[in-house]
Design an enzyme around this catalytic site. Structure first.
Site, PDB file in Angstrom:
ATOM      1  N   LYS A 202       0.853  -1.190   0.000  1.00 32.57           N
ATOM      2  CA  LYS A 202       0.000   0.000   0.000  1.00 32.57           C
ATOM      3  C   LYS A 202       0.888   1.238   0.000  1.00 32.57           C
ATOM      4  CE  LYS A 202      -3.484   2.407   2.746  1.00 32.57           C
ATOM      5  NZ  LYS A 202      -4.423   2.299   3.877  1.00 32.57           N
ATOM      6  N   LYS A 256      -2.348  -1.552  -3.695  1.00 29.04           N
ATOM      7  CA  LYS A 256      -3.174  -0.358  -3.616  1.00 29.04           C
ATOM      8  C   LYS A 256      -2.327   0.897  -3.705  1.00 29.04           C
ATOM      9  CE  LYS A 256      -6.088   1.984  -0.339  1.00 29.04           C
ATOM     10  NZ  LYS A 256      -6.408   2.104   1.051  1.00 29.04           N
TER      11      LYS A 256
HETATM   12  C1  PBG Z   1      -6.983   3.331   5.722  1.00 34.50           C
HETATM   13  C2  PBG Z   1      -7.484   3.262   4.328  1.00 34.50           C
HETATM   14  C3  PBG Z   1      -7.398   4.248   3.351  1.00 34.50           C
HETATM   15  C4  PBG Z   1      -8.016   3.735   2.208  1.00 34.50           C
HETATM   16  C5  PBG Z   1      -8.457   2.464   2.514  1.00 34.50           C
HETATM   17  N1  PBG Z   1      -8.109   2.174   3.830  1.00 34.50           N
HETATM   18  C6  PBG Z   1      -6.902   5.631   3.433  1.00 34.50           C
HETATM   19  C7  PBG Z   1      -5.516   5.923   3.758  1.00 34.50           C
HETATM   20  O1  PBG Z   1      -4.642   5.051   3.838  1.00 34.50           O
HETATM   21  O2  PBG Z   1      -5.263   7.113   3.962  1.00 34.50           O
HETATM   22  C8  PBG Z   1      -8.149   4.454   0.899  1.00 34.50           C
HETATM   23  C9  PBG Z   1      -9.168   3.913  -0.028  1.00 34.50           C
HETATM   24  C10 PBG Z   1      -9.525   4.811  -1.162  1.00 34.50           C
HETATM   25  O3  PBG Z   1      -8.912   5.854  -1.421  1.00 34.50           O
HETATM   26  O4  PBG Z   1     -10.488   4.459  -1.845  1.00 34.50           O
HETATM   27  N2  PBG Z   1      -7.910   2.838   6.646  1.00 34.50           N
END
Ligand code: PBG
Length: 332
Positions: A202, A256
């Site tokens: 991520k 991601k």
């Molecule tokens: C954190 C989380 C995020 C997203 C999913 N889980 C945000 C982040 O890491 O700031 C982002 C998902 C998206 O942008 O659709 N709980």
């Protein structure tokens, strides 16, 4: 390859009509591969539109139940739940309450449709008053997320989701050792059977912007670069993240965001064949297309399908997407 060239070979022969094109295509979108993210909040009869994500809402539990019922006939792979708590504090304690918003939503979803696959995002950014993905410590006059203190809290949160009836636990905080910690806590409480989907690779991405409005999880200071991956990092770093999470017990792996990281998806697919691989088609990827389509500058359906197809072609077997419902209607 020593196949004869033109005029013996004509690539256009297999492109001349829809039936031939369909016969030779190898990548198809199937609603069963899709996971729909949903945002749940307190209150009653609330379907609060998320401005930056047209078509998506913060849903109160009653509306959420209606939504689960409405999507039950679409044949989607499942839903991914995010909670917006009534109260935030330094450690995000609302996130592991038995009657927390996600825990209630899991029970509600299972009550409406026991067959619906329910995945829960396990993280703290929606629940902490500082908006970071774990507990904060001060080190050398600056604040950062305390990895090991957060692991204990992650275990608690995961167990509370398991007790509510979640089918898959999806930790997204990018803490080192999070899969091992969660696996350990789940096993200790008798949840050996529960699968973990790790947000393994991520990235610290600008594409999460609209989500932070949706989930009210914007960091109140600093950013997430101290725990999420650097987009400029070598792809090998993503492979190491995946290898570590698999060694710690992850059952499914996620990359991601998706669109700007197709190379990462491809490399993970090649390096770890056979591991279910999800791509998260994140909020910014959705909002960009929605905004351009609203101006009449781009065809939403065609663009979205092409993006999703690319993610699958790159190697993702599961697609987490805000278009999941649309896809079910678009591809018949
Ligand atoms: C954190 C989380 C995020 C997203 C999913 N889980 C945000 C982040 O890491 O700031 C982002 C998902 C998206 O942008 O659709 N709980």
């Amino acid at each position: 390859m020593n196949s004869p060239s033109f005029p013996t070979t004509r690539m256009r022969r297999l492109r001349q009509n829809p039936a031939l094109r369909k016969l030779v295509q190898e990548t198809r979108l199937d609603p069963h591969d899709f996971i729909l993210p949903l945002f749940v909040r307190g209150g009653k009869e609330l379907r609060t539109p998320i401005g930056s994500m047209p078509g998506h809402f913060q849903l109160s539990l009653d509306e959420f139940s209606r939504e689960i019922e409405a999507i039950s006939s679409l044949g989607l792979g499942g839903v991914l739940l995010f909670g917006i708590p009534g109260k935030k504090d330094a450690t995000g304690s609302e996130s592991y309450r038995e009657d927390g918003i996600v825990q209630q939503a899991v029970r509600a979803a299972k009550c409406v449709n026991p067959e619906m696959l329910v995945i829960t995002d396990v993280c703290f950014c929606e629940y902490t008053d500082h908006g970071h993905c774990g507990a904060i410590v001060e080190r050398n006059e600056h604040y950062e997320v305390d990895n090991d203190a957060t692991l204990k809290l992650l275990g608690k949160q995961a167990v509370s989701h398991a007790e509510a009836g979640a089918d898959v636990i999806a930790p997204s905080g990018m803490m080192d050792g999070m899969i091992q910690a969660i696996r350990g806590s789940l096993d200790q409480m008798g949840f050996q059977h529960l699968a973990i989907m790790s947000y393994a690779a991520k990235y610290a991405s600008a594409f999460y912007g609209p989500f932070r409005e949706a989930a009210e999880s914007t960091p109140q200071f600093g950013d997430r670069r101290g725990y999420q991956m650097d987009p400029a990092a070598n792809v090998d770093q993503a492979l190491r993240e995946v290898a570590l999470d698999l060694a710690e017990g992850a059952d499914l792996i996620m990359v991601k965001p998706a669109l700007a990281y197709l190379d990462v998806i491809r490399n993970v697919r090649v390096e770890f064949p056979g591991v279910p691989l999800a791509a998260y088609n994140v909020s910014g990827e959705y909002s960009m297309v929605k905004a351009a389509a609203a101006q009449g500058w781009i065809d939403e359906r065609a663009t979205a399908l092409e993006m999703l197809l690319a993610m699958k072609r790159a190697g993702a077997s599961i697609l987490i997407s805000y278009w999941a419902k649309d896809v079910a209607n678009w591809v018949e």
